[in-house]
Design a protein around this motif. Structure first.
Motif, PDB file in Angstrom:
ATOM      1  N   ASP A   1       0.884  -1.175   0.000  1.00  0.00           N
ATOM      2  CA  ASP A   1       0.000   0.000   0.000  1.00  0.00           C
ATOM      3  C   ASP A   1       0.917   1.218   0.000  1.00  0.00           C
ATOM      4  O   ASP A   1       1.484   1.586   1.036  1.00  0.00           O
ATOM      5  CB  ASP A   1      -0.884  -0.002   1.251  1.00  0.00           C
ATOM      6  CG  ASP A   1      -1.801   1.222   1.318  1.00  0.00           C
ATOM      7  OD1 ASP A   1      -1.440   2.287   0.760  1.00  0.00           O
ATOM      8  OD2 ASP A   1      -2.873   1.117   1.934  1.00  0.00           O
ATOM      9  N   VAL A   2       1.073   1.804  -1.175  1.00  0.00           N
ATOM     10  CA  VAL A   2       2.110   2.842  -1.307  1.00  0.00           C
ATOM     11  C   VAL A   2       1.826   4.063  -0.426  1.00  0.00           C
ATOM     12  O   VAL A   2       2.749   4.665   0.124  1.00  0.00           O
ATOM     13  CB  VAL A   2       2.317   3.219  -2.794  1.00  0.00           C
ATOM     14  CG1 VAL A   2       1.112   3.942  -3.374  1.00  0.00           C
ATOM     15  CG2 VAL A   2       3.576   4.058  -2.960  1.00  0.00           C
ATOM     16  N   TYR A   3       0.550   4.425  -0.253  1.00  0.00           N
ATOM     17  CA  TYR A   3       0.239   5.585   0.601  1.00  0.00           C
ATOM     18  C   TYR A   3       0.650   5.318   2.050  1.00  0.00           C
ATOM     19  O   TYR A   3       1.278   6.147   2.700  1.00  0.00           O
ATOM     20  CB  TYR A   3      -1.246   5.947   0.512  1.00  0.00           C
ATOM     21  CG  TYR A   3      -1.576   6.685  -0.754  1.00  0.00           C
ATOM     22  CD1 TYR A   3      -1.353   8.049  -0.843  1.00  0.00           C
ATOM     23  CD2 TYR A   3      -2.077   6.021  -1.867  1.00  0.00           C
ATOM     24  CE1 TYR A   3      -1.623   8.751  -2.008  1.00  0.00           C
ATOM     25  CE2 TYR A   3      -2.349   6.703  -3.043  1.00  0.00           C
ATOM     26  CZ  TYR A   3      -2.128   8.069  -3.100  1.00  0.00           C
ATOM     27  OH  TYR A   3      -2.391   8.759  -4.248  1.00  0.00           O
ATOM     28  N   SER A   4       0.272   4.139   2.537  1.00  0.00           N
ATOM     29  CA  SER A   4       0.649   3.795   3.902  1.00  0.00           C
ATOM     30  C   SER A   4       2.164   3.737   4.037  1.00  0.00           C
ATOM     31  O   SER A   4       2.724   4.190   5.044  1.00  0.00           O
ATOM     32  CB  SER A   4       0.041   2.450   4.290  1.00  0.00           C
ATOM     33  OG  SER A   4       0.542   2.074   5.558  1.00  0.00           O
ATOM     34  N   GLN A   5       2.817   3.224   3.015  1.00  0.00           N
ATOM     35  CA  GLN A   5       4.259   3.030   3.158  1.00  0.00           C
ATOM     36  C   GLN A   5       5.060   4.329   3.008  1.00  0.00           C
ATOM     37  O   GLN A   5       6.134   4.443   3.564  1.00  0.00           O
ATOM     38  CB  GLN A   5       4.709   1.916   2.220  1.00  0.00           C
ATOM     39  CG  GLN A   5       4.215   0.570   2.803  1.00  0.00           C
ATOM     40  CD  GLN A   5       4.419  -0.618   1.897  1.00  0.00           C
ATOM     41  OE1 GLN A   5       3.493  -1.026   1.203  1.00  0.00           O
ATOM     42  NE2 GLN A   5       5.618  -1.159   1.888  1.00  0.00           N
ATOM     43  N   ILE A   6       4.492   5.303   2.290  1.00  0.00           N
ATOM     44  CA  ILE A   6       5.134   6.630   2.299  1.00  0.00           C
ATOM     45  C   ILE A   6       5.004   7.248   3.693  1.00  0.00           C
ATOM     46  O   ILE A   6       5.943   7.828   4.231  1.00  0.00           O
ATOM     47  CB  ILE A   6       4.501   7.563   1.228  1.00  0.00           C
ATOM     48  CG1 ILE A   6       4.938   7.142  -0.171  1.00  0.00           C
ATOM     49  CG2 ILE A   6       4.846   9.023   1.500  1.00  0.00           C
ATOM     50  CD1 ILE A   6       6.384   7.484  -0.520  1.00  0.00           C
ATOM     51  N   VAL A   7       3.830   7.093   4.306  1.00  0.00           N
ATOM     52  CA  VAL A   7       3.602   7.704   5.625  1.00  0.00           C
ATOM     53  C   VAL A   7       4.325   6.933   6.740  1.00  0.00           C
ATOM     54  O   VAL A   7       4.913   7.536   7.636  1.00  0.00           O
ATOM     55  CB  VAL A   7       2.084   7.790   5.923  1.00  0.00           C
ATOM     56  CG1 VAL A   7       1.814   8.197   7.372  1.00  0.00           C
ATOM     57  CG2 VAL A   7       1.420   8.779   4.972  1.00  0.00           C
ATOM     58  N   HIS A   8       4.269   5.598   6.671  1.00  0.00           N
ATOM     59  CA  HIS A   8       4.753   4.813   7.817  1.00  0.00           C
ATOM     60  C   HIS A   8       6.124   4.164   7.634  1.00  0.00           C
ATOM     61  O   HIS A   8       6.749   3.761   8.620  1.00  0.00           O
ATOM     62  CB  HIS A   8       3.727   3.728   8.165  1.00  0.00           C
ATOM     63  CG  HIS A   8       2.391   4.265   8.563  1.00  0.00           C
ATOM     64  ND1 HIS A   8       1.225   3.978   7.884  1.00  0.00           N
ATOM     65  CD2 HIS A   8       2.029   5.110   9.567  1.00  0.00           C
ATOM     66  CE1 HIS A   8       0.203   4.599   8.463  1.00  0.00           C
ATOM     67  NE2 HIS A   8       0.669   5.291   9.484  1.00  0.00           N
ATOM     68  N   CYS A   9       6.583   3.982   6.389  1.00  0.00           N
ATOM     69  CA  CYS A   9       7.874   3.295   6.180  1.00  0.00           C
ATOM     70  C   CYS A   9       8.975   4.236   5.685  1.00  0.00           C
ATOM     71  O   CYS A   9      10.129   4.097   6.091  1.00  0.00           O
ATOM     72  CB  CYS A   9       7.741   2.179   5.139  1.00  0.00           C
ATOM     73  SG  CYS A   9       6.506   0.937   5.507  1.00  0.00           S
ATOM     74  N   ALA A  10       8.617   5.135   4.774  1.00  0.00           N
ATOM     75  CA  ALA A  10       9.655   5.963   4.138  1.00  0.00           C
ATOM     76  C   ALA A  10      10.310   6.894   5.154  1.00  0.00           C
ATOM     77  O   ALA A  10       9.698   7.286   6.152  1.00  0.00           O
ATOM     78  CB  ALA A  10       9.041   6.774   3.005  1.00  0.00           C
ATOM     79  N   LYS A  11      11.554   7.226   4.873  1.00  0.00           N
ATOM     80  CA  LYS A  11      12.320   8.109   5.761  1.00  0.00           C
ATOM     81  C   LYS A  11      12.898   9.268   4.958  1.00  0.00           C
ATOM     82  O   LYS A  11      13.030   9.170   3.729  1.00  0.00           O
ATOM     83  CB  LYS A  11      13.450   7.319   6.422  1.00  0.00           C
ATOM     84  CG  LYS A  11      12.912   6.164   7.245  1.00  0.00           C
ATOM     85  CD  LYS A  11      13.961   5.416   7.985  1.00  0.00           C
ATOM     86  CE  LYS A  11      13.370   4.203   8.690  1.00  0.00           C
ATOM     87  NZ  LYS A  11      12.197   4.498   9.538  1.00  0.00           N
ATOM     88  N   ALA A  12      13.237  10.314   5.664  1.00  0.00           N
ATOM     89  CA  ALA A  12      13.772  11.499   4.978  1.00  0.00           C
ATOM     90  C   ALA A  12      14.953  11.117   4.084  1.00  0.00           C
ATOM     91  O   ALA A  12      15.089  11.629   2.967  1.00  0.00           O
ATOM     92  CB  ALA A  12      14.205  12.542   6.004  1.00  0.00           C
ATOM     93  N   ALA A  13      15.794  10.213   4.554  1.00  0.00           N
ATOM     94  CA  ALA A  13      16.994   9.848   3.789  1.00  0.00           C
ATOM     95  C   ALA A  13      16.650   9.127   2.487  1.00  0.00           C
ATOM     96  O   ALA A  13      17.520   8.932   1.629  1.00  0.00           O
ATOM     97  CB  ALA A  13      17.912   8.986   4.641  1.00  0.00           C
ATOM     98  N   ASP A  14      15.384   8.719   2.322  1.00  0.00           N
ATOM     99  CA  ASP A  14      14.981   8.055   1.076  1.00  0.00           C
ATOM    100  C   ASP A  14      14.710   9.061  -0.044  1.00  0.00           C
ATOM    101  O   ASP A  14      14.501   8.664  -1.191  1.00  0.00           O
ATOM    102  CB  ASP A  14      13.713   7.214   1.302  1.00  0.00           C
ATOM    103  CG  ASP A  14      13.924   6.142   2.361  1.00  0.00           C
ATOM    104  OD1 ASP A  14      15.090   5.738   2.566  1.00  0.00           O
ATOM    105  OD2 ASP A  14      12.919   5.722   2.984  1.00  0.00           O
ATOM    106  N   VAL A  15      14.644  10.333   0.303  1.00  0.00           N
ATOM    107  CA  VAL A  15      14.388  11.359  -0.723  1.00  0.00           C
ATOM    108  C   VAL A  15      15.639  11.487  -1.587  1.00  0.00           C
ATOM    109  O   VAL A  15      16.717  11.799  -1.101  1.00  0.00           O
ATOM    110  CB  VAL A  15      14.029  12.719  -0.084  1.00  0.00           C
ATOM    111  CG1 VAL A  15      13.839  13.786  -1.162  1.00  0.00           C
ATOM    112  CG2 VAL A  15      12.776  12.582   0.762  1.00  0.00           C
ATOM    113  N   GLN A  16      15.450  11.203  -2.891  1.00  0.00           N
ATOM    114  CA  GLN A  16      16.597  11.220  -3.806  1.00  0.00           C
ATOM    115  C   GLN A  16      16.754  12.577  -4.476  1.00  0.00           C
ATOM    116  O   GLN A  16      17.849  13.108  -4.587  1.00  0.00           O
ATOM    117  CB  GLN A  16      16.369  10.192  -4.931  1.00  0.00           C
ATOM    118  CG  GLN A  16      16.490   8.752  -4.507  1.00  0.00           C
ATOM    119  CD  GLN A  16      16.190   7.826  -5.676  1.00  0.00           C
ATOM    120  OE1 GLN A  16      15.234   8.037  -6.426  1.00  0.00           O
ATOM    121  NE2 GLN A  16      17.004   6.801  -5.836  1.00  0.00           N
ATOM    122  N   THR A  17      15.612  13.063  -4.987  1.00  0.00           N
ATOM    123  CA  THR A  17      15.672  14.242  -5.850  1.00  0.00           C
ATOM    124  C   THR A  17      14.572  15.226  -5.450  1.00  0.00           C
ATOM    125  O   THR A  17      13.452  14.810  -5.146  1.00  0.00           O
ATOM    126  CB  THR A  17      15.533  13.794  -7.324  1.00  0.00           C
ATOM    127  OG1 THR A  17      16.680  12.993  -7.648  1.00  0.00           O
ATOM    128  CG2 THR A  17      15.435  14.973  -8.276  1.00  0.00           C
TER     129      THR A  17
END
Ligand SMILES: [Zn+2]
Length: 449
Positions: A391-407
């Motif tokens: 679930d990409v929405y949930s995983q952006i909110v709950h899994c992703a981290k600032a350091a994952d921002v590439q560009t």
């Protein structure tokens, strides 16, 4: 400004719930020219960004912060609100324009690294008029889109004399900032009472709405952050809450953003809705200071526009909006003891569309749509902590981290590509911030609270 085509992306346009698709975005002259599904046609762009394995989404909007406070991370911790506030305000006696510049620039770079493309800087300490100018200079050099909310304080026991201003003097200073930056593409302005009523007189509040309207700018204020502020309006002004108190001065309105709004009643939520006022929810700061839990679910139910903010690093430690999104989600779930009370899409909406609308930028940014300015981020999802994607929405909110921002792209300008900053030498910037901080800490340690 060079044209850019971003290809092979999983696009979250934030235009409607659950919508996502694989596709491309073409940027021309700083604006989104085309959004399409599937493989990109053969464009003659000057720059191609391959976003395979990543999400392309609108840049995040940090609707409430005090950028310079990155220099005050973890300086005063574990204090009750009033002793903490006494130090935060008291720091005005030590802060110089160079601290505001170096701290604000560092704060902006942290924002860029965590996928923020717009910040609202709520400026409230001005021991010297240059402090505001230096903050704006740092913001402009960072390349971020920003709203500079230059607020005013004219009274208050804990407000040092050096940062109290007579309304007419403060208005003159704000007018000079507006004149200097008139027509700046990525910069707009607000004014406001800082934390009414504890550091603003009724005379000032009467003038603020008029001044904002004359200059065509919005209003930013700290509203009902703690129970003590509500107690103050009850005892000294005979009103039941801060929003109700502010209504008599015309402060709520479609271009007003109220940070915190933790202690607001159902009736006051109705006032927010009726007047079209927005709220910046700052959950990490509220938890750090023990303020309480803002009635975000109730506000969303009544269709109040809610944005997300980090608040300053003195009460958050970071400028990381991913951290804030996860906190916003979890705090409502635990508060209501109901895991279904807020959805990931609602949270992501607050951090994008809601933020843009709250800052008067609803037609400028906040979604990926042709015609809007190109404020975009690419977030790597090929990571151990995000895979597999269910679930990409949930995983952006709950899994992703600032350091994952590439560009990070703001107004069509690439500010960070593959985690490399385009405008700044990070090593030099850190060295400058450390040098300035040594001076600030010496000055702060000499203060008596
Ligand atoms: Zn604040």
């Amino acid at each position: 400004m060079g044209d850019i085509t971003i290809t092979n992306a999983l696009i979250l346009p934030m235009t409607e719930e659950k919508k996502s698709f694989n596709g491309y975005v073409r940027v021309e002259g700083g604006a989104i020219a085309e959004v399409g599904a599937g493989a990109s046609p053969q464009f003659r762009s000057e720059q191609f960004i391959d976003a395979a394995g990543a999400v392309l989404m609108p840049g995040l909007v940090n609707a409430h912060t005090h950028l310079y406070q990155v220099l005050l991370r973890a300086v005063w911790e574990d204090l009750p609100l009033m002793p903490w506030l006494k130090r935060i305000y008291g720091a005005a006696q030590a802060l110089r324009p160079e601290h505001f510049y170096a701290g604000s620039l560092l704060g902006c770079i942290e924002a860029i690294r965590s996928g923020v493309t717009t910040v609202c800087e709520h400026n409230f300490l001005n021991p010297d008029p240059q402090c505001a100018f230096e903050t704006v200079r740092a913001i402009r050099e960072s390349g971020l889109r920003a709203v500079f909310a230059r607020t005013i304080m004219d009274t208050g026991e804990i407000v040092p004399e050096c940062t109290k201003e007579k309304p007419e003097v403060a208005f003159g200073r704000i007018e000079s900032i507006l004149a200097q930056h008139k027509g700046s593409e990525n910069l707009t302005f607000m004014t406001g009472p800082n934390t009414p009523p504890i550091n603003t007189t009724p005379a000032l509040l009467k003038e603020i709405r008029r001044f904002a309207d004359v200059n065509g700018i919005g209003i930013s204020a700290h509203v009902a952050e703690s129970k003590s502020v509500v107690e103050c309006v009850r005892q000294q002004h005979g009103k039941k809450g801060v929003v109700e108190f502010l209504q008599q001065f015309g402060i709520p309105g479609h271009n007003s953003i109220f940070a915190h709004s933790v202690h607001v009643s159902e009736d006051e939520i109705a006032i927010l809705k009726e007047t079209g006022s927005s709220v910046s929810h700052n959950p990490v700061s509220n938890m750090m200071l023990g303020d309480g839990v803002a009635p975000v679910v109730e506000m969303l139910r009544q269709e109040v526009n809610v944005a997300l903010g980090t608040d300053g690093a003195a009460s958050n430690h970071s400028q990381d909006l991913f951290d804030t999104m996860k906190s916003a989600s979890l705090l409502q779930k635990v508060h209501h003891q109901n895991a279904g009370v807020i959805k990931p899409y609602d949270v992501l909406r607050m951090a994008t569309v809601g933020g843009a609308k709250a800052l008067g930028l609803g037609s400028v940014c906040g979604t990926i749509e042709a015609g809007k300015r190109a404020d975009l981020i690419v977030v790597d999802l090929e990571t151990i902590h995000a895979q597999p994607i269910n679930d990409v929405y949930s995983q952006i909110v709950h899994c992703a981290k600032a350091a994952d921002v590439q560009t990070v792209i703001v107004n069509g300008e690439v500010l960070m590509k593959d985690r490399e900053l385009a405008r700044h030498d990070e090593g030099r910037l850190l060295a400058d911030a450390r040098r300035v901080n040594i001076d600030l800490m010496q000055r702060v340690n000499a203060l008596v609270f």
